[in-house]
Motif scaffolding. Structure first.
Motif, PDB file in Angstrom:
ATOM      1  N   ILE A 198      -1.814  11.014  -1.301  1.00 53.33           N
ATOM      2  CA  ILE A 198      -3.013  10.118  -2.245  1.00 53.33           C
ATOM      3  C   ILE A 198      -4.452  10.144  -1.257  1.00 53.33           C
ATOM      4  CG2 ILE A 198      -2.736   8.444  -3.855  1.00 53.33           C
ATOM      5  CD1 ILE A 198       0.179   8.568  -3.654  1.00 53.33           C
ATOM      6  N   GLU A 199      -5.060   9.886  -2.446  1.00 53.85           N
ATOM      7  CA  GLU A 199      -6.224   8.916  -1.815  1.00 53.85           C
ATOM      8  C   GLU A 199      -6.927   8.168  -2.784  1.00 53.85           C
ATOM      9  OE1 GLU A 199      -9.294  12.395  -0.557  1.00 53.85           O
ATOM     10  OE2 GLU A 199      -8.849  13.265   0.731  1.00 53.85           O
ATOM     11  N   GLY A 200      -7.293   7.299  -1.914  1.00 57.33           N
ATOM     12  CA  GLY A 200      -7.970   6.041  -2.935  1.00 57.33           C
ATOM     13  C   GLY A 200      -8.725   4.762  -1.340  1.00 57.33           C
ATOM     14  N   SER A 201      -8.804   3.998  -1.925  1.00 54.39           N
ATOM     15  CA  SER A 201      -9.035   2.742  -1.137  1.00 54.39           C
ATOM     16  C   SER A 201      -8.445   1.173  -1.074  1.00 54.39           C
ATOM     17  CB  SER A 201     -10.451   2.282  -2.404  1.00 54.39           C
ATOM     18  OG  SER A 201     -10.456   1.915  -3.277  1.00 54.39           O
ATOM     19  N   PHE A 202      -8.244   0.750   0.064  1.00 51.00           N
ATOM     20  CA  PHE A 202      -7.502  -0.380   0.370  1.00 51.00           C
ATOM     21  C   PHE A 202      -7.873  -1.439  -0.450  1.00 51.00           C
ATOM     22  CE2 PHE A 202      -6.490  -4.188   3.155  1.00 51.00           C
ATOM     23  CZ  PHE A 202      -5.544  -4.084   3.457  1.00 51.00           C
ATOM     24  N   ALA A 203      -6.617  -1.845  -1.241  1.00 50.72           N
ATOM     25  CA  ALA A 203      -6.946  -3.310  -2.525  1.00 50.72           C
ATOM     26  C   ALA A 203      -6.361  -4.342  -1.909  1.00 50.72           C
ATOM     27  CB  ALA A 203      -6.805  -3.055  -3.564  1.00 50.72           C
ATOM     28  N   GLY A 204      -5.511  -4.508  -0.608  1.00 52.00           N
ATOM     29  CA  GLY A 204      -5.632  -5.382  -0.169  1.00 52.00           C
ATOM     30  C   GLY A 204      -3.587  -5.692  -0.219  1.00 52.00           C
ATOM     31  N   LEU A 213      -3.079  -0.197  -3.074  1.00 55.94           N
ATOM     32  CA  LEU A 213      -3.298   1.132  -3.112  1.00 55.94           C
ATOM     33  C   LEU A 213      -4.624   1.926  -4.532  1.00 55.94           C
ATOM     34  CD1 LEU A 213      -4.960   3.175  -1.053  1.00 55.94           C
ATOM     35  CD2 LEU A 213      -3.539   5.249  -2.354  1.00 55.94           C
ATOM     36  N   SER A 214      -6.319   1.492  -4.592  1.00 57.32           N
ATOM     37  CA  SER A 214      -6.737   1.583  -5.471  1.00 57.32           C
ATOM     38  C   SER A 214      -7.164   2.979  -5.885  1.00 57.32           C
ATOM     39  CB  SER A 214      -8.122   0.836  -5.835  1.00 57.32           C
ATOM     40  OG  SER A 214      -8.798   0.764  -6.898  1.00 57.32           O
ATOM     41  N   LEU A 215      -6.830   4.060  -7.202  1.00 60.77           N
ATOM     42  CA  LEU A 215      -6.759   5.149  -6.774  1.00 60.77           C
ATOM     43  C   LEU A 215      -8.357   5.471  -8.120  1.00 60.77           C
ATOM     44  CD1 LEU A 215      -3.646   6.304  -8.469  1.00 60.77           C
ATOM     45  CD2 LEU A 215      -4.393   6.089  -6.004  1.00 60.77           C
ATOM     46  N   GLY A 218      -8.936   3.875 -11.485  1.00 61.59           N
ATOM     47  CA  GLY A 218      -8.502   2.728 -11.989  1.00 61.59           C
ATOM     48  C   GLY A 218      -7.430   2.225 -11.613  1.00 61.59           C
ATOM     49  N   GLU A 219      -6.569   3.233 -11.618  1.00 68.40           N
ATOM     50  CA  GLU A 219      -4.326   2.646 -11.368  1.00 68.40           C
ATOM     51  C   GLU A 219      -4.635   1.633 -10.274  1.00 68.40           C
ATOM     52  OE1 GLU A 219      -2.385   5.500 -12.522  1.00 68.40           O
ATOM     53  OE2 GLU A 219      -2.960   5.725 -14.586  1.00 68.40           O
ATOM     54  N   GLU A 220      -3.864   1.476 -10.165  1.00 70.24           N
ATOM     55  CA  GLU A 220      -3.496   0.685  -8.835  1.00 70.24           C
ATOM     56  C   GLU A 220      -1.690   1.680  -8.481  1.00 70.24           C
ATOM     57  OE1 GLU A 220      -4.604  -3.006  -7.120  1.00 70.24           O
ATOM     58  OE2 GLU A 220      -2.479  -4.188  -7.042  1.00 70.24           O
ATOM     59  N   ARG A 221      -1.428   1.638  -7.131  1.00 66.48           N
ATOM     60  CA  ARG A 221       0.035   2.129  -6.925  1.00 66.48           C
ATOM     61  C   ARG A 221      -0.170   1.278  -5.441  1.00 66.48           C
ATOM     62  NH1 ARG A 221       1.545   8.078  -5.955  1.00 66.48           N
ATOM     63  NH2 ARG A 221       3.558   7.848  -4.846  1.00 66.48           N
ATOM     64  N   ARG A 222       1.039   0.453  -5.389  1.00 70.10           N
ATOM     65  CA  ARG A 222       1.411  -0.090  -4.227  1.00 70.10           C
ATOM     66  C   ARG A 222       2.775   0.684  -3.238  1.00 70.10           C
ATOM     67  NH1 ARG A 222       3.452  -6.519  -6.133  1.00 70.10           N
ATOM     68  NH2 ARG A 222       0.735  -6.763  -6.837  1.00 70.10           N
ATOM     69  N   ILE A 223       2.988   0.929  -1.961  1.00 72.20           N
ATOM     70  CA  ILE A 223       3.348   1.737  -1.350  1.00 72.20           C
ATOM     71  C   ILE A 223       3.491   1.160  -0.161  1.00 72.20           C
ATOM     72  CG2 ILE A 223       2.440   3.416   0.768  1.00 72.20           C
ATOM     73  CD1 ILE A 223       1.389   4.517  -1.983  1.00 72.20           C
ATOM     74  N   HIS A 224       4.422   1.569  -0.084  1.00 75.32           N
ATOM     75  CA  HIS A 224       5.841   1.008   0.567  1.00 75.32           C
ATOM     76  C   HIS A 224       6.207   1.216   1.847  1.00 75.32           C
ATOM     77  CE1 HIS A 224       6.688  -1.198  -2.633  1.00 75.32           C
ATOM     78  NE2 HIS A 224       7.035  -2.436  -2.392  1.00 75.32           N
ATOM     79  N   ALA A 225       6.392   2.898   2.420  1.00 75.27           N
ATOM     80  CA  ALA A 225       5.934   3.274   3.372  1.00 75.27           C
ATOM     81  C   ALA A 225       5.320   4.646   3.708  1.00 75.27           C
ATOM     82  CB  ALA A 225       7.293   3.659   3.776  1.00 75.27           C
ATOM     83  N   ALA A 226       4.232   4.487   4.520  1.00 73.41           N
ATOM     84  CA  ALA A 226       3.759   6.067   4.920  1.00 73.41           C
ATOM     85  C   ALA A 226       2.845   5.937   5.886  1.00 73.41           C
ATOM     86  CB  ALA A 226       2.575   5.999   3.927  1.00 73.41           C
ATOM     87  N   ASP A 227       2.407   7.185   5.972  1.00 70.66           N
ATOM     88  CA  ASP A 227       1.201   7.372   7.425  1.00 70.66           C
ATOM     89  C   ASP A 227       0.182   6.990   6.873  1.00 70.66           C
ATOM     90  OD1 ASP A 227       2.960   7.883   8.558  1.00 70.66           O
ATOM     91  OD2 ASP A 227       3.216   9.927   8.868  1.00 70.66           O
TER      92      ASP A 227
END
Length: 233
Positions: A198-204, A213-215, A218-227
């Motif tokens: 997934i590509e996006g920008s860091f939203a805090g 992760l801001s997509l 306009g959606e936001e996804r929360r990532i708990h574990a990933a590279d």
């Protein structure tokens, strides 16, 4: 109470501490060499002599913040300790568990939990920069000579401070972590699975320490574990 133990060689300092059910909070185990060091997702972590390989134990208490956010305390403790040992080196935290020197990986953190016990393991390239496929690595020796023995008390003291901050002021801890990390808005490539990126920008950060992760839509996804890689791939 902090206690630091050094051993010449072991398999994994994380595994050793987890195997000690009565070890107190604040116990540190540091090995000159590890034969079975590992990183996230059970990857091998090369552990040559001269680098730092050490772990410490946290005992979760009623009322503690979510255990996953301990990664923020560990990261902040790590960067503060390295800054104290080698000032003005251009260090930066990268979610979830890396310390960068410039654009290269200098250190990693591995948290493992058994019931109410969490072990935080630190691998720091002090003298050598082992190769990691697809990653740029660096050793602190490129800018300063620091031994594991010299870094150990700095890291132990720093971790004790940030652990207390995690318990007393988790929002303040997250704000300090953000000040030392890649800025909000940084483009990120997030590999949530071997075949999913997934590509996006860091939203805090979320309250539990997850990456926001801001997509592009306009959606936001929360990532708990990933590279996570800085920039778009």
């Amino acid at each position: 109470m902090t206690r630091i133990r050094f051993v010449e060689r072991t398999g994994s300092t994380n595994s050793d501490l987890l195997a000690e059910p009565h070890a107190p909070e604040g116990e540190w185990l540091i090995a000159a060499r590890q034969d079975g060091g590992r990183g996230r997702q059970n990857r091998a972590w090369v552990s040559p002599a001269g680098n730092f390989h050490g772990s410490t134990l946290v005992r979760l208490r009623p009322g503690d913040p979510q255990a996953g956010s301990l990664a923020l305390a560990a990261g902040l403790a790590l960067i503060r300790a390295v800054e104290a040992a080698a000032p003005a080196t251009g260090l930066m935290l990268k979610w979830p568990n890396d310390l960068l020197l410039g654009s290269a990986k200098l250190a990693g953190i591995l948290l493992e939990r058994q019931e109410d016990r969490v072990v935080a393991g630190f691998g720091i390239n002090l003298a050598h920069a082992p190769e990691i496929p697809g990653r740029e690595t660096v050793a602190l020796s490129s800018v300063a000579l620091v031994s594991p023995e010299a870094l150990a008390p700095l890291l132990a003291a720093s971790f004790a401070r940030e652990l207390q901050r995690w318990r007393d002021d988790p929002l303040g801890l997250a704000a300090l972590w953000l000040e030392s990390a890649h800025p909000v808005g940084t483009p990120l490539s997030v590999h949530v699975a071997a075949d999913e990126k997934i590509e996006g920008s860091f939203a805090g950060l979320a309250p539990d320490g997850a990456l926001r992760l801001s997509l592009a839509n306009g959606e936001e996804r929360r990532i708990h574990a990933a590279d996570v890689m800085l920039g778009s791939a």
